[in-house]
Scaffold this active site. Structure first.
Site, PDB file in Angstrom:
ATOM      1  N   CYS A   1      -2.640   9.255   2.739  1.00 56.47           N
ATOM      2  CA  CYS A   1      -2.092   8.654   1.614  1.00 56.47           C
ATOM      3  C   CYS A   1      -3.057   9.246   0.553  1.00 56.47           C
ATOM      4  O   CYS A   1      -2.995   9.330  -0.860  1.00 56.47           O
ATOM      5  CB  CYS A   1      -1.799   7.228   1.546  1.00 56.47           C
ATOM      6  SG  CYS A   1      -3.044   6.205   2.226  1.00 56.47           S
TER       7      CYS A   1
ATOM      8  N   GLU B   1       0.906  -1.194  -0.034  1.00 55.64           N
ATOM      9  CA  GLU B   1      -0.020   0.030   0.062  1.00 55.64           C
ATOM     10  C   GLU B   1       0.760   1.239  -0.088  1.00 55.64           C
ATOM     11  O   GLU B   1       1.559   1.534   1.077  1.00 55.64           O
ATOM     12  CB  GLU B   1      -0.731  -0.064   1.358  1.00 55.64           C
ATOM     13  CG  GLU B   1      -1.662  -1.288   1.441  1.00 55.64           C
ATOM     14  CD  GLU B   1      -2.958  -1.137   0.490  1.00 55.64           C
ATOM     15  OE1 GLU B   1      -3.084   0.182  -0.199  1.00 55.64           O
ATOM     16  OE2 GLU B   1      -3.707  -2.051   0.508  1.00 55.64           O
TER      17      GLU B   1
HETATM   18  P1  NAD Z   1       8.437   4.711   4.583  1.00 51.91           P
HETATM   19  O1  NAD Z   1       8.407   3.972   3.227  1.00 51.91           O
HETATM   20  O2  NAD Z   1       9.602   5.854   4.673  1.00 51.91           O
HETATM   21  O3  NAD Z   1       8.589   3.559   5.643  1.00 51.91           O
HETATM   22  C1  NAD Z   1       7.497   2.774   6.006  1.00 51.91           C
HETATM   23  C2  NAD Z   1       8.004   1.533   6.674  1.00 51.91           C
HETATM   24  O4  NAD Z   1       9.036   1.041   6.073  1.00 51.91           O
HETATM   25  C3  NAD Z   1       8.699   2.057   8.149  1.00 51.91           C
HETATM   26  O5  NAD Z   1       8.343   1.081   9.153  1.00 51.91           O
HETATM   27  C4  NAD Z   1      10.452   1.907   7.850  1.00 51.91           C
HETATM   28  O6  NAD Z   1      10.932   1.724   8.939  1.00 51.91           O
HETATM   29  C5  NAD Z   1      10.179   0.781   7.079  1.00 51.91           C
HETATM   30  N1  NAD Z   1      11.243   0.654   6.202  1.00 51.91           N
HETATM   31  C6  NAD Z   1      12.245   1.694   5.576  1.00 51.91           C
HETATM   32  N2  NAD Z   1      12.860   0.793   4.863  1.00 51.91           N
HETATM   33  C7  NAD Z   1      12.887  -0.456   4.743  1.00 51.91           C
HETATM   34  C8  NAD Z   1      13.596  -1.433   4.112  1.00 51.91           C
HETATM   35  N3  NAD Z   1      14.542  -1.337   3.348  1.00 51.91           N
HETATM   36  N4  NAD Z   1      12.952  -2.775   4.317  1.00 51.91           N
HETATM   37  C9  NAD Z   1      11.837  -2.787   5.132  1.00 51.91           C
HETATM   38  N5  NAD Z   1      11.197  -1.911   5.660  1.00 51.91           N
HETATM   39  C10 NAD Z   1      11.649  -0.721   5.668  1.00 51.91           C
HETATM   40  O7  NAD Z   1       7.219   5.399   4.705  1.00 51.91           O
HETATM   41  P2  NAD Z   1       6.862   6.524   5.628  1.00 51.91           P
HETATM   42  O8  NAD Z   1       7.376   8.068   5.568  1.00 51.91           O
HETATM   43  O9  NAD Z   1       6.662   5.927   7.085  1.00 51.91           O
HETATM   44  O10 NAD Z   1       5.081   6.824   5.302  1.00 51.91           O
HETATM   45  C11 NAD Z   1       4.771   7.675   4.408  1.00 51.91           C
HETATM   46  C12 NAD Z   1       4.247   6.996   3.049  1.00 51.91           C
HETATM   47  O11 NAD Z   1       3.473   6.057   3.405  1.00 51.91           O
HETATM   48  C13 NAD Z   1       3.756   7.770   2.091  1.00 51.91           C
HETATM   49  O12 NAD Z   1       4.210   7.543   0.738  1.00 51.91           O
HETATM   50  C14 NAD Z   1       2.039   7.299   2.211  1.00 51.91           C
HETATM   51  O13 NAD Z   1       1.344   7.723   1.098  1.00 51.91           O
HETATM   52  C15 NAD Z   1       2.244   6.031   2.470  1.00 51.91           C
HETATM   53  N6  NAD Z   1       1.048   5.551   2.806  1.00 51.91           N
HETATM   54  C16 NAD Z   1       0.456   4.689   2.252  1.00 51.91           C
HETATM   55  C17 NAD Z   1      -0.828   4.243   2.657  1.00 51.91           C
HETATM   56  C18 NAD Z   1      -1.821   3.200   1.824  1.00 51.91           C
HETATM   57  O14 NAD Z   1      -2.592   2.743   2.389  1.00 51.91           O
HETATM   58  N7  NAD Z   1      -1.654   3.343   0.260  1.00 51.91           N
HETATM   59  C19 NAD Z   1      -1.422   4.774   3.874  1.00 51.91           C
HETATM   60  C20 NAD Z   1      -0.522   5.645   4.691  1.00 51.91           C
HETATM   61  C21 NAD Z   1       0.792   6.061   4.169  1.00 51.91           C
END
Ligand code: NAD
Length: 524
Positions: free
Chosen positions: A289, A255
């Site tokens: 999002c 997502e």
């Molecule tokens: P992010 O991608 O920076 O981090 C998300 C998660 O991934 C965190 O827990 C982080 O620690 C982990 N992570 C980071 N690097 C990783 C790796 N290499 N391997 C595994 N895990 C890793 O996202 P964010 O900044 O926390 O959230 C914001 C983003 O989330 C925005 O782009 C937003 O649109 C998206 N989002 C999407 C939805 C949806 O339902 N489509 C909902 C909410 C947020």
């Protein structure tokens, strides 16, 4: 310190830099609304993740065996705990995110509704299916499909809705019979840790649900350890998650980000459309999002819509909120995101856009960006192309609905969107927007309609949550084909003889060919 436990700080709020400083062993969690230090959390190294995964997997078979009703009972206790402890949960979440109270308040209620939804629907979504064979040749077979869960589901979640986007995916996985290991964002580890602690210590739930803390290294270890990964986050990280999961052929559901459009037709109720744009764009400081990020307004309605939107956004009160809602717009949870918002707005202003409201970062303490309405924007600007994820909307004047649809679809994202206008016309326009969910005369509300799938097209994701999709994805179908009767051998088995071959192909033609001559073998 054990996984999922935290040390809270006695420091008064109001100092610090608002970052989640991540050292190799510990994470410091700050209150983005004030900058004050809240807690520090131990990071779980890869060996610890693997150890917890093994422990949970060992208990999963029992959890699966208690069936849908048994699992509904345990999840019902979690729902009751969430309702009974809502204020406490909201305090923690509000502190670690910097949300205003009203924005935080929806999360425990959403989770309670989701638990009830899947408790009621799980049997019809993942219960055993009885299938009628499609051909009389299989009439002697009993066909069944049973849905067996992936033993261990790993859920990696972001910081913008720390409970909804972790537990909201854990609940259907647990209901499906999987064990679940969560890894919340390093910016917001506290709310999830509190609920997992309650599951273990207050609810006394089976040992099939836990969390690990850390950054990308911990997340990577979870991908290696789990049988299925549910990831919510940026598309940049989503690509890395998918690449890592490919190494172990672990299925993923992603997502990801969005750049959701709003289309305002000239026959829309402009008061409702403007109020919806203000709320849909600024809710949770735009860190949603599915937030309204770009708005296309048909020419005759443009001036009036922009005036109404500007007036509504100008009235919003921003700042640190308490238990009783007194503010409308809260802080930016991640300082990295504030920098992106600032960059998008600066890029737009430098290229000819105008800010009718807001347009800049607010001086501390705390990390805030002013609610902002930009006009004179176009698709050459980052603010109309890339995910801004802040309290900013860009408004464009369009000649007609055709142009609005073309611009709405001119994006690499496809999460959701909305169309405002006379109902039938708006619905016709809405059906042409390329995305996973579209609202007509409302914003964001599809997330609460858990009956229907929610997920992204294009680079907004792979897979869906909610509805039947949202639980079936955690299961693998197992087809069971039972022979009711039969002799010592089937006609298609050994030995192959001319007579048996003619019999088999004759019967095959009779049932599968079309037209009498072909069926009887009179036409070759
Ligand atoms: P992010 O991608 O920076 O981090 C998300 C998660 O991934 C965190 O827990 C982080 O620690 C982990 N992570 C980071 N690097 C990783 C790796 N290499 N391997 C595994 N895990 C890793 O996202 P964010 O900044 O926390 O959230 C914001 C983003 O989330 C925005 O782009 C937003 O649109 C998206 N989002 C999407 C939805 C949806 O339902 N489509 C909902 C909410 C947020």
């Amino acid at each position: 310190m054990k996984s999922g436990t935290v040390e809270t700080s006695n420091e008064p709020d109001g100092t610090g830099n608002g970052t989640a400083a991540a050292g190799p062993d510990r994470i410091e969690v700050h209150n983005p609304a004030t900058g004050g230090l809240l807690a520090s959390v131990d990071v779980d190294p890869p060996e610890r993740v693997a150890e917890i995964a093994t422990r949970l997997r060992a208990r999963q078979a029992e959890w699966e065996a208690i069936g849908i009703e048994g699992r509904s009972e345990w999840l019902g206790r979690l729902r009751d705990w969430l309702i009974d402890n809502t204020e406490r949960v909201l305090d923690t979440m509000q502190a670690e995110t910097g949300k205003v109270r009203a924005d935080a308040a929806a999360e425990p209620l959403y989770l309670a509704d989701l638990i009830n939804f899947y408790a009621t629907k799980a049997a019809s979504f993942i219960g055993e299916e009885s299938v009628r064979p499609h051909t009389p040749l299989l009439a002697g077979k009993k066909l069944r499909v049973q849905y067996r869960p992936y033993p261990l589901v790993g859920v990696i979640s972001p910081w913008n809705f720390p409970l909804t986007l972790a537990l909201g995916d854990a609940i259907p996985a647990l209901q499906a019979g999987a064990a679940v290991l969560l890894k919340p964002s390093e910016f917001t580890p506290l709310g999830v840790a509190e609920i997992v602690r309650a599951w273990k210590e207050e609810i006394g739930g089976p040992d099939v649900f836990d969390c690990v803390q850390g950054t990308g290294e911990t997340g990577g270890a979870l991908i290696d350890a789990a049988d299925f990964i549910q990831f919510t986050g940026s598309d940049r990280t989503g690509r890395r998650v998918m690449a890592r999961a490919a190494e172990t052929l672990t299925p993923v559901s992603l997502e990801l980000g969005g750049k959701d459009p709003m289309i305002v037709l000239d026959d829309a109720d402009l008061d409702r459309a403007a109020n919806a744009a203000a709320w849909g764009g600024m809710f949770n400081s735009g860190q949603v999002c599915m937030s309204v990020e770009r708005i296309y307004v048909e020419e005759p309605a443009y001036d009036e819509f922009v005036a109404k939107l500007t007036a509504e956004v100008s009235r919003l009160r921003q700042g640190a909120d308490g238990r009783a809602p007194a503010k409308d717009v809260g802080a930016m949870t991640s300082p990295n995101q504030t920098a992106i918002v600032e960059e998008h707005v600066s890029d737009a202003l430098a290229n000819g856009a105008r800010a009718l409201v807001g347009g800049k970062r607010v001086e501390g303490p705390g990390d805030y960006f002013e609610p902002t309405v930009l006009v004179d924007v176009d698709h050459s600007m980052k603010v109309m192309r890339d995910e801004t994820f802040g309290p900013v909307v860009g408004v464009m004047r369009v000649g007609d609905a055709e142009e609005a649809v073309r611009l709405a679809n001119d994006t690499r994202y496809g999460l959701s969107g909305c169309v405002f206008g006379e109902r039938d016309r708006a619905e016709r326009v809405a059906r042409r927007v390329e995305c996973g969910a579209i609202n007509v005369n409302d914003v964001l509300v599809n997330y609460l309609a858990v009956d229907v799938p929610m997920g992204g097209w294009k680079e907004s994701g792979i897979g869906f949550r909610h509805g039947e999709f949202g639980i079936k994805k955690y299961c693998r179908p197992e087809s069971i084909v039972v022979t009711r009767f039969g002799g010592s051998r089937e006609p298609s088995w050994y030995p192959y003889t001319r007579a048996r071959r003619r019999l088999v192909s004759g019967i095959g033609r009779l049932f599968y060919a079309r037209g009498l001559a072909r069926r009887l073998g009179l036409r070759r």
